[in-house]
Design a protein around this motif. Structure first.
Motif, mmCIF file in Angstrom:
data_model
loop_
_atom_site.group_PDB
_atom_site.id
_atom_site.type_symbol
_atom_site.label_atom_id
_atom_site.label_comp_id
_atom_site.label_asym_id
_atom_site.label_seq_id
_atom_site.Cartn_x
_atom_site.Cartn_y
_atom_site.Cartn_z
ATOM 1 N N VAL A 298 6.581 -11.699 -4.136
ATOM 2 C CA VAL A 298 7.308 -10.455 -3.864
ATOM 3 C C VAL A 298 6.715 -9.306 -4.679
ATOM 4 O O VAL A 298 6.505 -8.203 -4.158
ATOM 5 N N GLY A 299 6.425 -9.556 -5.951
ATOM 6 C CA GLY A 299 5.838 -8.515 -6.786
ATOM 7 C C GLY A 299 4.482 -8.064 -6.280
ATOM 8 O O GLY A 299 4.174 -6.863 -6.278
ATOM 9 N N PHE A 300 3.659 -9.018 -5.827
ATOM 10 C CA PHE A 300 2.336 -8.686 -5.303
ATOM 11 C C PHE A 300 2.448 -7.813 -4.059
ATOM 12 O O PHE A 300 1.738 -6.806 -3.920
ATOM 13 N N VAL A 301 3.354 -8.180 -3.163
ATOM 14 C CA VAL A 301 3.542 -7.401 -1.939
ATOM 15 C C VAL A 301 4.053 -5.995 -2.259
ATOM 16 O O VAL A 301 3.603 -4.997 -1.674
ATOM 17 N N LEU A 302 4.978 -5.900 -3.212
ATOM 18 C CA LEU A 302 5.525 -4.594 -3.570
ATOM 19 C C LEU A 302 4.477 -3.702 -4.219
ATOM 20 O O LEU A 302 4.454 -2.489 -3.974
ATOM 21 N N VAL A 303 3.608 -4.281 -5.046
ATOM 22 C CA VAL A 303 2.542 -3.488 -5.661
ATOM 23 C C VAL A 303 1.604 -2.943 -4.597
ATOM 24 O O VAL A 303 1.223 -1.761 -4.622
ATOM 25 N N LEU A 304 1.212 -3.794 -3.648
ATOM 26 C CA LEU A 304 0.334 -3.335 -2.576
ATOM 27 C C LEU A 304 0.996 -2.225 -1.757
ATOM 28 O O LEU A 304 0.373 -1.208 -1.449
ATOM 29 N N GLY A 305 2.272 -2.440 -1.408
ATOM 30 C CA GLY A 305 2.974 -1.438 -0.619
ATOM 31 C C GLY A 305 3.165 -0.136 -1.363
ATOM 32 O O GLY A 305 2.961 0.953 -0.804
ATOM 33 N N ALA A 306 3.561 -0.209 -2.651
ATOM 34 C CA ALA A 306 3.766 1.003 -3.443
ATOM 35 C C ALA A 306 2.459 1.743 -3.659
ATOM 36 O O ALA A 306 2.421 2.983 -3.628
ATOM 37 N N ASN A 307 1.373 1.010 -3.874
ATOM 38 C CA ASN A 307 0.076 1.652 -4.067
ATOM 39 C C ASN A 307 -0.373 2.376 -2.797
ATOM 40 O O ASN A 307 -0.877 3.507 -2.860
ATOM 41 N N ARG A 308 -0.173 1.740 -1.658
ATOM 42 C CA ARG A 308 -0.561 2.367 -0.389
ATOM 43 C C ARG A 308 0.291 3.597 -0.106
ATOM 44 O O ARG A 308 -0.215 4.637 0.342
ATOM 45 N N LEU A 309 1.598 3.497 -0.395
ATOM 46 C CA LEU A 309 2.475 4.629 -0.181
ATOM 47 C C LEU A 309 2.117 5.786 -1.105
ATOM 48 O O LEU A 309 2.143 6.957 -0.692
ATOM 49 N N ALA A 310 1.765 5.468 -2.357
ATOM 50 C CA ALA A 310 1.381 6.514 -3.318
ATOM 51 C C ALA A 310 0.159 7.266 -2.836
ATOM 52 O O ALA A 310 0.067 8.501 -2.987
ATOM 53 N N LYS A 311 -0.812 6.566 -2.269
ATOM 54 C CA LYS A 311 -2.005 7.233 -1.764
ATOM 55 C C LYS A 311 -1.707 8.101 -0.560
ATOM 56 O O LYS A 311 -2.295 9.177 -0.379
ATOM 57 N N LYS A 312 -0.764 7.674 0.269
ATOM 58 C CA LYS A 312 -0.427 8.466 1.456
ATOM 59 C C LYS A 312 0.257 9.777 1.096
ATOM 60 O O LYS A 312 0.079 10.786 1.789
ATOM 61 N N VAL A 313 1.044 9.760 0.021
ATOM 62 C CA VAL A 313 1.765 10.978 -0.346
ATOM 63 C C VAL A 313 0.960 11.840 -1.321
ATOM 64 O O VAL A 313 1.469 12.820 -1.865
ATOM 65 N N GLY A 314 -0.284 11.443 -1.576
ATOM 66 C CA GLY A 314 -1.148 12.279 -2.380
ATOM 67 C C GLY A 314 -1.400 11.806 -3.782
ATOM 68 O O GLY A 314 -2.097 12.472 -4.546
ATOM 69 N N GLY A 315 -0.839 10.652 -4.171
ATOM 70 C CA GLY A 315 -1.071 10.126 -5.500
ATOM 71 C C GLY A 315 -2.383 9.352 -5.559
ATOM 72 O O GLY A 315 -3.017 9.080 -4.549
ATOM 73 N N SER A 316 -2.766 8.965 -6.777
ATOM 74 C CA SER A 316 -4.025 8.238 -6.951
ATOM 75 C C SER A 316 -3.853 6.739 -6.815
ATOM 76 O O SER A 316 -4.778 6.045 -6.452
ATOM 77 N N GLY A 317 -2.646 6.223 -7.110
ATOM 78 C CA GLY A 317 -2.435 4.793 -7.046
ATOM 79 C C GLY A 317 -3.140 4.068 -8.186
ATOM 80 O O GLY A 317 -3.641 4.665 -9.135
ATOM 81 N N ILE A 318 -3.183 2.734 -8.072
ATOM 82 C CA ILE A 318 -3.827 1.920 -9.094
ATOM 83 C C ILE A 318 -5.326 1.766 -8.795
ATOM 84 O O ILE A 318 -6.144 1.744 -9.698
ATOM 85 N N TRP A 319 -5.682 1.651 -7.532
ATOM 86 C CA TRP A 319 -7.095 1.517 -7.172
ATOM 87 C C TRP A 319 -7.379 2.332 -5.927
ATOM 88 O O TRP A 319 -6.491 2.765 -5.253
#
Length: 319
Positions: A298-319
């Protein structure tokens, strides 16, 4: 013909030159690589080697037989988890407590960092930093002792004062409505000072020319904060938010376990306390390990989803 021969010589010599340059670079930085060794050993021993224990999640683990001798049960341990009547309540409690902590702790971290950044008197700033950083170094046992000394029914300082004032008995330690706010409040009190350090470092890395340009344009301190400082720490905030979302099923076992009591189990029992009971009290290590695997997925999926969402809204994300 000579050009062809020359090209072949260059093609065969190029890899050797690259390899020689790489070896020289490694030798030149040998002390830096040497300093990495303790950290690598730590992660290998305590983060990667224990991953072999994931096999327990698919076994009826027996302490005497060990990992390789215990019988395989497939996904039976996961069925025990999902069929348990406690699964949905503990999952709900974990999510609620984690969300409350994320909202209630990250915003105060930013506010404290911004306030400290605006203080011009260095002596006063150091005093505030010392006072706010201090609680971070206290264990949750000590924090619970402090809370108990104030709120213990019948003997706490505040409870006794309320009783002596004739306002009746106050029993907040076993009050279900107060348990989650108490966790959030103690989390803020203990960790806000330390969390502000990260944002202070982010503020310090902002290009000072931006502030100078804002002053030339006539921007007030509030406008500089809104248009320069906050955008400058946005990426750090998003990064920490992604990390916190990835650990949303880790609601803080040590804190909850210490504050938990029989009267607040309905609102305070979380995934990790459930795992503790199954693993150390019932000795059903396979079920406890299966819950750990579930949390990791669950944590892995949430990290991937949050990172992708952050990039879509203009953030840098983790990678």
């Amino acid at each position: 013909m000579a050009e062809i021969v020359s090209a072949k010589i260059e093609n065969t010599a190029a890899p050797r030159l690259v390899k020689r340059d790489r070896m020289r670079s490694i030798y030149r930085l040998k002390w830096f690589y040497l300093m990495m060794v303790p950290g690598l050993i730590y992660y290998i021993l305590f983060h990667y080697a224990p991953m072999a224990g994931t096999l327990i999640a698919f076994q009826n683990y027996n302490l005497m037989k060990g990992i390789w001798g215990s019988p395989w049960v497939g996904f039976d341990n996961f069925r025990v988890i999902f069929d348990s009547p406690d699964f949905l309540p503990i999952l709900r409690n974990t999510l609620l407590i984690s969300v409350y902590k994320i909202i209630g702790s990250m915003v105060p971290d930013v506010i404290l960092a911004l306030m400290l950044n605006e203080i011009r008197a260095l002596w006063f700033k150091r005093i505030v930093q010392t006072i706010t950083y201090g609680p971070y170094f206290l264990s949750w046992v000590i924090v619970y002792g402090l809370v108990f000394s104030f709120l213990a029914p019948g003997s706490g300082l505040i409870s006794t004062w309320v009783r002596d004032m004739g306002w009746g008995q106050m029993d907040l330690m076993t009050n279900q409505d107060f348990f989650r706010p108490m966790l959030v409040f103690t989390e803020i009190w203990k960790n806000t000072g330390f969390g502000a350090i990260i944002y202070l470092a982010a503020v310090a890395s902002i290009n000072q020319e931006l502030y100078e340009a804002a002053v030339v344009d006539g921007a007030s301190r509030w406008r500089q904060l809104w248009h320069v400082t906050l955008p400058g720490i946005r990426d750090v905030f998003v990064l920490l938010l992604i990390i916190r979302i990835g650990g949303i099923l880790d609601a803080g076992f040590d804190q909850v376990f210490i504050f938990l009591n029989a009267r607040v189990y309905e609102v305070g029992d979380i995934v990790d306390t459930w795992v503790y009971r199954y693993g150390f009290e019932r000795l059903e290590f396979g079920v406890a390990a299966a819950m750990g695997v579930f949390k990791s997925v669950v944590g892995f999926v949430l990290v991937l989803g949050a990172n992708r969402l952050a990039k879509k809204v203009g953030g840098s994300g983790i990678w």
